[in-house]
Design a protein around this motif. Structure first.
Motif, PDB file in Angstrom:
ATOM      1  N   UNK A  51       0.835  -1.198   0.000  1.00 32.30           N
ATOM      2  CA  UNK A  51       0.000   0.000   0.000  1.00 32.30           C
ATOM      3  C   UNK A  51       0.873   1.252   0.000  1.00 32.30           C
ATOM      4  N   UNK A  52       1.881   1.282   0.883  1.00 26.80           N
ATOM      5  CA  UNK A  52       2.757   2.456   0.953  1.00 26.80           C
ATOM      6  C   UNK A  52       3.573   2.629  -0.325  1.00 26.80           C
ATOM      7  N   UNK A  53       3.932   1.531  -0.959  1.00 27.24           N
ATOM      8  CA  UNK A  53       4.643   1.609  -2.240  1.00 27.24           C
ATOM      9  C   UNK A  53       3.796   2.370  -3.262  1.00 27.24           C
ATOM     10  N   UNK A  54       2.538   2.003  -3.376  1.00 29.93           N
ATOM     11  CA  UNK A  54       1.670   2.678  -4.342  1.00 29.93           C
ATOM     12  C   UNK A  54       1.451   4.143  -3.957  1.00 29.93           C
ATOM     13  N   UNK A  55       1.351   4.405  -2.655  1.00 33.07           N
ATOM     14  CA  UNK A  55       1.158   5.798  -2.221  1.00 33.07           C
ATOM     15  C   UNK A  55       2.393   6.632  -2.555  1.00 33.07           C
TER      16      UNK A  55
ATOM     17  N   UNK B 163       5.397  10.670  -5.825  1.00 37.66           N
ATOM     18  CA  UNK B 163       6.521  11.037  -6.679  1.00 37.66           C
ATOM     19  C   UNK B 163       6.037  11.486  -8.047  1.00 37.66           C
ATOM     20  N   UNK B 164       5.033  10.802  -8.564  1.00 41.07           N
ATOM     21  CA  UNK B 164       4.530  11.134  -9.909  1.00 41.07           C
ATOM     22  C   UNK B 164       3.740  12.427  -9.937  1.00 41.07           C
TER      23      UNK B 164
END
Length: 207
Positions: free
Chosen positions: A195-199, A204-205
């Motif tokens: 979940x934190x990876x996607x957040x 960043x994007x």
């Protein structure tokens, strides 16, 4: 591998194990992942959370899982205890950046000296976070100072502080989660980190 919608859904499942505590700690974690953005906007985060509840409500396990990125080499690291010295606590928050640190466990110790030390560490750390300053300290031949760039979640069994001290901390009561459901997440620690990876990728994007 979890997709982004699946990771979000599983995170909601996790925080629903103790809804009030889960929502607040997750919001705190996300705010501090965005610390630099808040700082550049002139709105530096400066609040600590105090997760309180009776012994056996899984405060430490729940908060540690919700705030840590899983490291395959170390696993989920046990939080540092509040009976550490103030200097040790300062070192912990100095080394953390764009993150949430858990300090455990404010409990009604039989020893007055231990209880007093815990409370002093608790109150000093909340002041450092609120005021945005860390006491100068030596590391080798270097004098280090600066401001904290992390948030802190304390866990404990009783609430400390009054007046301005109390205003620096958001108290949240922990309710005991379903042990079998909690165990599922303990056995699948990558769910929260995904979940934190996607957040972070979204941040960043888009930032």
């Amino acid at each position: 591998n979890l997709s982004e919608p699946e990771a979000v859904s599983r995170m909601f499942d996790f925080i629903s194990l103790s809804p009030n505590a889960g929502r607040v700690i997750l919001a705190h974690k996300l705010i501090y992942l965005m610390y630099q953005a808040y700082e550049e906007a002139g709105k530096r985060p400066n609040v600590c959370i105090f997760l309180y509840g009776k012994t056996g409500t899984n405060k430490t396990t729940f908060s540690a899982f919700l705030t840590q990125m899983y490291d395959r080499n170390r696993g989920i690291v046990s939080p540092r205890r509040l009976n550490a010295s103030i200097a040790a606590a300062v070192e912990i928050i100095s080394e953390a950046s764009d993150d949430t640190v858990v300090l455990d466990d404010l409990f009604p110790a039989e020893s007055n000296s231990i209880r007093r030390q815990q409370e002093e560490t608790f109150l000093e750390v909340t002041r450092y976070i609120a005021d945005g300053t860390i006491p100068a300290r030596m590391r080798g031949n270097k004098l280090l100072n600066g401001s904290p760039k992390c948030g802190v979640v304390f866990t404990g069994e009783y609430i400390v502080g009054s007046g301005s001290d109390a205003a620096r901390v958001l108290p949240v009561e922990m309710t005991r989660p379903d042990s079998e459901k909690l165990k599922y997440f303990q056995n699948h620690p990558l769910i929260i980190s995904t979940f934190y990876y996607f957040f972070i990728r979204w941040l960043v994007e888009n930032y």
